[in-house]
Design a protein around this motif. Sequence first.
Motif, short mmCIF file in Angstrom:
data_model
loop_
_atom_site.label_atom_id
_atom_site.label_comp_id
_atom_site.label_asym_id
_atom_site.label_seq_id
_atom_site.Cartn_x
_atom_site.Cartn_y
_atom_site.Cartn_z
N ASP A 135 -75.52 20.74 31.70
CA ASP A 135 -75.70 20.12 30.38
C ASP A 135 -76.40 18.78 30.49
N LEU A 136 -76.07 17.99 31.51
CA LEU A 136 -76.61 16.64 31.62
C LEU A 136 -78.05 16.63 32.12
N LEU A 137 -78.35 17.49 33.07
CA LEU A 137 -79.65 17.39 33.76
C LEU A 137 -80.70 18.37 33.27
N LEU A 138 -80.28 19.54 32.82
CA LEU A 138 -81.25 20.58 32.50
C LEU A 138 -81.46 20.78 31.00
N ILE A 183 -62.24 26.40 39.74
CA ILE A 183 -62.32 25.92 38.36
C ILE A 183 -63.04 24.57 38.32
N GLY A 184 -62.75 23.70 39.27
CA GLY A 184 -63.41 22.40 39.33
C GLY A 184 -64.91 22.53 39.56
N CYS A 185 -65.29 23.46 40.45
CA CYS A 185 -66.73 23.68 40.72
C CYS A 185 -67.44 24.24 39.48
N MET A 207 -70.47 22.35 37.68
CA MET A 207 -71.78 22.97 37.48
C MET A 207 -72.16 23.00 36.00
N ALA A 208 -71.20 23.28 35.12
CA ALA A 208 -71.49 23.30 33.69
C ALA A 208 -71.85 21.91 33.18
#
Length: 50
Positions: free
Chosen positions: A46-49, A35-37, A41-42
Motif C-alpha cells: 500500500d505504501l510503496l506501490l 500473519i506478521g509477514c 507485505m500488505a
Amino acid sequence: MLDTTQSDTVVPPEERRGCLFALSQPPLMIFLAVIGCLLLMASLHDLLLL
C-alpha cells in the motif's frame, strides 16, 4: 481443628503457566510470524506501490 489437606481447586505448581510459556511454543510462533509477514507485505504494498 483446621483441615490442612489440599482441596481440588488448588492448581499444582507445575500446571501454572503464563503467556510467555504459550508464546514459546513453535506452532504459535510460526503462525504469528506468517500473519506478521502478511501484514508487513500488505502495508509495504500500500505504501510503496499504490
